[in-house]
Design a protein around this motif. Structure first.
Motif, PDB file in Angstrom:
ATOM      1  N   GLY A   1       0.734  -1.010   0.053  1.00  7.23           N
ATOM      2  CA  GLY A   1       0.101   0.035   0.027  1.00  7.23           C
ATOM      3  C   GLY A   1       0.761   1.174  -0.050  1.00  7.23           C
ATOM      4  O   GLY A   1       0.444   2.313  -0.518  1.00  7.23           O
TER       5      GLY A   1
ATOM      6  N   ARG B   1      -1.119  -8.949  -1.081  1.00  6.97           N
ATOM      7  CA  ARG B   1       0.346  -9.653  -0.924  1.00  6.97           C
ATOM      8  C   ARG B   1       0.149 -11.096  -0.185  1.00  6.97           C
ATOM      9  O   ARG B   1      -0.864 -11.194   0.464  1.00  6.97           O
ATOM     10  CB  ARG B   1       1.106  -8.843   0.069  1.00  6.97           C
ATOM     11  CG  ARG B   1       1.667  -7.572  -0.557  1.00  6.97           C
ATOM     12  CD  ARG B   1       2.620  -6.763   0.615  1.00  6.97           C
ATOM     13  NE  ARG B   1       1.833  -6.387   1.619  1.00  6.97           N
ATOM     14  CZ  ARG B   1       1.928  -6.920   2.915  1.00  6.97           C
ATOM     15  NH1 ARG B   1       2.598  -8.060   2.843  1.00  6.97           N
ATOM     16  NH2 ARG B   1       1.382  -6.445   3.728  1.00  6.97           N
TER      17      ARG B   1
ATOM     18  N   LYS C   1      -3.513 -11.357   5.717  1.00  6.06           N
ATOM     19  CA  LYS C   1      -4.456 -11.305   4.839  1.00  6.06           C
ATOM     20  C   LYS C   1      -5.327 -12.596   4.610  1.00  6.06           C
ATOM     21  O   LYS C   1      -6.338 -12.603   3.959  1.00  6.06           O
ATOM     22  CB  LYS C   1      -3.839 -10.996   3.093  1.00  6.06           C
ATOM     23  CG  LYS C   1      -2.797  -9.965   3.183  1.00  6.06           C
ATOM     24  CD  LYS C   1      -3.609  -8.638   3.436  1.00  6.06           C
ATOM     25  CE  LYS C   1      -2.430  -7.488   3.382  1.00  6.06           C
ATOM     26  NZ  LYS C   1      -3.133  -6.176   3.640  1.00  6.06           N
TER      27      LYS C   1
ATOM     28  N   ASN D   1       0.975  -4.255 -13.812  1.00  2.00           N
ATOM     29  CA  ASN D   1       0.236  -4.860 -12.626  1.00  2.00           C
ATOM     30  C   ASN D   1      -0.981  -4.311 -12.156  1.00  2.00           C
ATOM     31  O   ASN D   1      -1.913  -4.985 -12.063  1.00  2.00           O
ATOM     32  CB  ASN D   1       1.247  -5.101 -11.600  1.00  2.00           C
ATOM     33  CG  ASN D   1       0.812  -5.652 -10.416  1.00  2.00           C
ATOM     34  OD1 ASN D   1       0.209  -5.106  -9.672  1.00  2.00           O
ATOM     35  ND2 ASN D   1       0.967  -6.991 -10.050  1.00  2.00           N
TER      36      ASN D   1
ATOM     37  N   LEU E   1      -6.020  -0.722   1.291  1.00  3.48           N
ATOM     38  CA  LEU E   1      -6.434  -0.068   0.084  1.00  3.48           C
ATOM     39  C   LEU E   1      -7.212  -0.774  -0.868  1.00  3.48           C
ATOM     40  O   LEU E   1      -7.990  -0.257  -1.601  1.00  3.48           O
ATOM     41  CB  LEU E   1      -4.975   0.358  -0.584  1.00  3.48           C
ATOM     42  CG  LEU E   1      -4.219   1.750  -0.136  1.00  3.48           C
ATOM     43  CD1 LEU E   1      -2.947   1.542  -0.819  1.00  3.48           C
ATOM     44  CD2 LEU E   1      -5.128   2.898  -0.217  1.00  3.48           C
TER      45      LEU E   1
ATOM     46  N   GLU F   1     -10.303   0.586  -3.327  1.00  2.00           N
ATOM     47  CA  GLU F   1     -10.094   0.269  -4.671  1.00  2.00           C
ATOM     48  C   GLU F   1     -11.199  -0.299  -5.343  1.00  2.00           C
ATOM     49  O   GLU F   1     -11.798   0.239  -6.284  1.00  2.00           O
ATOM     50  CB  GLU F   1      -8.965  -0.358  -4.999  1.00  2.00           C
ATOM     51  CG  GLU F   1      -7.651   0.361  -4.767  1.00  2.00           C
ATOM     52  CD  GLU F   1      -6.226  -0.509  -4.900  1.00  2.00           C
ATOM     53  OE1 GLU F   1      -5.231  -0.109  -4.443  1.00  2.00           O
ATOM     54  OE2 GLU F   1      -6.508  -1.714  -4.831  1.00  2.00           O
TER      55      GLU F   1
HETATM   56  N1  UDP Z   1      -1.396  -4.810  -5.082  1.00  2.00           N
HETATM   57  C1  UDP Z   1      -1.177  -4.882  -6.495  1.00  2.00           C
HETATM   58  N2  UDP Z   1      -0.646  -5.976  -7.080  1.00  2.00           N
HETATM   59  C2  UDP Z   1      -0.909  -7.175  -6.535  1.00  2.00           C
HETATM   60  C3  UDP Z   1      -1.260  -7.228  -4.998  1.00  2.00           C
HETATM   61  C4  UDP Z   1      -1.652  -6.062  -4.218  1.00  2.00           C
HETATM   62  O1  UDP Z   1      -1.041  -3.807  -7.082  1.00  2.00           O
HETATM   63  O2  UDP Z   1      -0.759  -8.173  -7.176  1.00  2.00           O
HETATM   64  C5  UDP Z   1      -1.891  -3.524  -4.505  1.00  2.00           C
HETATM   65  C6  UDP Z   1      -3.382  -3.625  -4.115  1.00  2.00           C
HETATM   66  O3  UDP Z   1      -3.880  -3.252  -5.366  1.00  2.00           O
HETATM   67  C7  UDP Z   1      -3.380  -2.305  -3.195  1.00  2.00           C
HETATM   68  C8  UDP Z   1      -1.765  -2.388  -2.489  1.00  2.00           C
HETATM   69  O4  UDP Z   1      -1.173  -3.538  -3.164  1.00  2.00           O
HETATM   70  O5  UDP Z   1      -3.242  -0.979  -4.010  1.00  2.00           O
HETATM   71  C9  UDP Z   1      -2.113  -3.298  -1.137  1.00  2.00           C
HETATM   72  O6  UDP Z   1      -2.505  -2.432  -0.078  1.00  2.00           O
HETATM   73  P1  UDP Z   1      -3.328  -2.667   1.221  1.00  2.00           P
HETATM   74  O7  UDP Z   1      -3.401  -1.511   2.007  1.00  2.00           O
HETATM   75  O8  UDP Z   1      -4.390  -3.336   0.627  1.00  2.00           O
HETATM   76  O9  UDP Z   1      -2.441  -3.633   1.892  1.00  2.00           O
HETATM   77  P2  UDP Z   1      -0.679  -3.660   2.469  1.00  2.00           P
HETATM   78  O10 UDP Z   1      -0.101  -4.607   1.151  1.00  2.00           O
HETATM   79  O11 UDP Z   1      -0.220  -2.215   2.197  1.00  2.00           O
HETATM   80  O12 UDP Z   1      -0.645  -4.443   3.588  1.00  2.00           O
END
Ligand code: UDP
Length: 512
Positions: free
Chosen positions: A91, A318, A323, A395, A420, A424
């Protein structure tokens, strides 16, 4: 949410604090410095924040317009440095990818630097990350030895950063991976903001352990930012605290509107859906305004590709136990698969590329093993997708297309700073079923703009997903309310305003 007083006008902001040379490096740090990867400056273009105005109305639009008019003068001659531990994945990287170019587009010289770390350092910071969420993680120590290694790596990084910054520049450090840089940067006379993107509402002893580890550094920051009041640590100075919820960029590849044809073609090109879409439609607009085509295929564990007409339940995250990909799999298999014809996709970044997340591969392997153990008919309804990370914007648009394709988006986290992925999906008017944890609760009003369930209650999770799968009118209503909720509270414009307000106040204070 933000009361930036544009009438205050531009502060000239000469720094009055006398700069003292930074404290020398410890022996540990000197020894480490030889092998530690250098800081990496992430190249950031310029984007006009005025474009976001088209999506705003009323007071938020007016405040934002006024702020854009004074931003350049407020920060003239200074650089705002953002520092974190990865350029892609997660994020924080996601937010910096949009905020930095918008700030630059507003005429504020803003840069983004990624620190270098050793394997041991990232093991320690992952441990801190887990414990800040109340989870034991790898169960390792957080004693003096770990503290010395952590600080030594960050001293080297701070020292290297000091060679790049100039007098009067402000520094915004993100997350526990950077907190140990605060003392040296502060001593050198720079206004230092530390931003914590993670937390839990009910801290246990593990959380306190992480706070105790980091607090001596954090206390030296000029300001600290938390995403929500409930995450603020004990023992910090309330006068230096600001709450800034995260936000999404509605015009980034992750969230930009896509036509149905584009969405379809992108998913087919990425190997995430069956079909014979014209690859020429798998196009998207990059942050710099150029156009590209999706060409990289994702790696999938699946029996056969998802068909176009199959209802999809999606979690994008991730590969991280917090998660709860395993809980999503079990909940879907036990409660959704028998009650619907939906498929589940768990999508996450290709594990080879997320440098600051050493547990990713283990978690993906675990989930793949659980998937392999399913009976054939159920296994055919679950797709595990590792999305390529060679091209971050590609991605992002792939995630965008997936989120738009989903009938229901889930985020069944056991703990979550903000989430996030929730905002989204809400912006895309998707109905979201998410855990009643952390910052997710600031986003979803239960039953109105999404559904909240207790994080370990698999029957409730399954029931909420099934309800939305069965009732398109309900899904629409919730999806529409979700989009408006994000428009009002979680767009990048509000975020930029809050930064402007905080940083200009800090610089004003320094100047007095
Ligand atoms: N994300 C991404 N590609 C992936 C997996 C996750 O771009 O293959 C992005 C997702 O869309 C989001 C961010 O990574 O924008 C994850 O943010 P979040 O606050 O949900 O979790 P964090 O990874 O910060 O714990």
């Amino acid at each position: 949410m933000c009361n930036f007083d544009v009438a205050r006008g531009a502060g000239t902001g000469t720094m009055r604090r006398t700069e003292s040379p930074p404290r020398g490096l410890t022996e540990d740090a000197v020894a480490l410095a030889r092998d530690l990867p250098d800081l990496i400056e992430v190249p950031s273009g310029l984007r006009s924040p005025a474009r976001v105005l088209d999506l705003l109305t009323g007071i938020p639009a007016e405040q934002f317009r006024n702020a854009l008019g004074v931003a350049h003068d407020l920060f003239a001659g200074r650089v705002i440095w953002n520092v974190n531990s990865t350029a892609s994945g997660g994020g924080v990287a996601e937010m910096l990818q949009s905020i930095v170019p918008y700030a630059r587009g507003a005429g504020v010289d803003t840069r983004w630097v990624v620190i270098g770390g050793s394997e041991e350092f990232f093991r320690i910071t992952k441990r801190l990350h887990n414990r800040l969420h109340g989870a034991i993680g790898d169960g390792g120590e957080l004693d003096e030895r770990e503290h010395d290694e952590y600080l030594a790596v960050l001293q080297v990084n701070a020292e290297r950063l000091l060679h790049r910054v100039h007098r009067g520049d402000a520094i915004v450090l993100h997350d526990p991976q950077t907190a140990g840089m605060i003392p040296l940067l502060h001593q050198a006379g720079h206004p230092v903001v530390w931003r914590c993107h993670v937390g839990v509402l009910d801290p246990n002893s593990l959380v306190h352990q992480a706070w105790d580890f980091l607090r001596p550094s954090v206390l030296q920051a000029d300001a600290y930012i938390f995403s929500t009041h409930g995450f603020v640590w004990d023992g910090l100075d309330p006068a230096r605290l600001t709450i800034v919820p995260p936000s999404i960029d509605p015009l980034a590849p992750k969230n930009n509107e896509l036509t149905t044809e584009q969405q379809r073609a992108i998913l087919v090109a990425a190997g995430l859906m069956a079909g014979d879409a014209d690859p020429a439609h798998a196009v998207f607009t990059r942050l710099d305004g150029s156009t590209s085509q999706v060409v990289h295929r994702s790696e999938l564990a699946e029996i056969a590709p998802l068909q176009e007409s199959t209802p999809l339940v999606l979690q994008v995250s991730r590969w991280d136990r917090l998660k709860d990909p395993r809980g999503v799999l079990d909940g879907f298999v036990e409660y959704c698969a028998p009650a619907s014809d939906a498929h589940l996709m768990l999508a996450g970044p290709s594990v080879a590329r997320v440098a600051d997340d050493p547990e990713g591969l283990d978690v993906l392997n675990e989930i793949e093993a659980a998937w392999r153990a399913l009976p054939d008919a159920t296994r055919a309804r679950v797709h595990l997708a590792s999305l390529q990370m060679n091209d971050v914007e590609e991605n992002a648009v792939t995630v965008n297309a997936l989120q738009r394709r989903a009938a229901v988006v889930v985020q069944k986290s056991l703990a979550e700073g903000f989430g996030l992925t929730v905002a989204e999906a809400m912006w895309k008017a998707r109905p979201v079923v998410a855990s009643r944890v952390g910052g997710i609760q600031d986003q979803i009003e239960d039953g109105r703009s999404g559904e909240l369930v207790e994080p370990r209650d698999l029957p409730a999770f399954g029931a909420a997903v099934n309800r939305l799968l069965r009732d398109p009118a309900l899904s629409h209503r919730i999806g529409d309310a979700a989009r408006e909720r994000v428009r009002e509270h979680f767009l990048v414009s509000r975020h930029l305003l809050q930064y402007l307000e905080l940083l200009s106040a800090l610089l004003d204070r320094e100047a007095q």
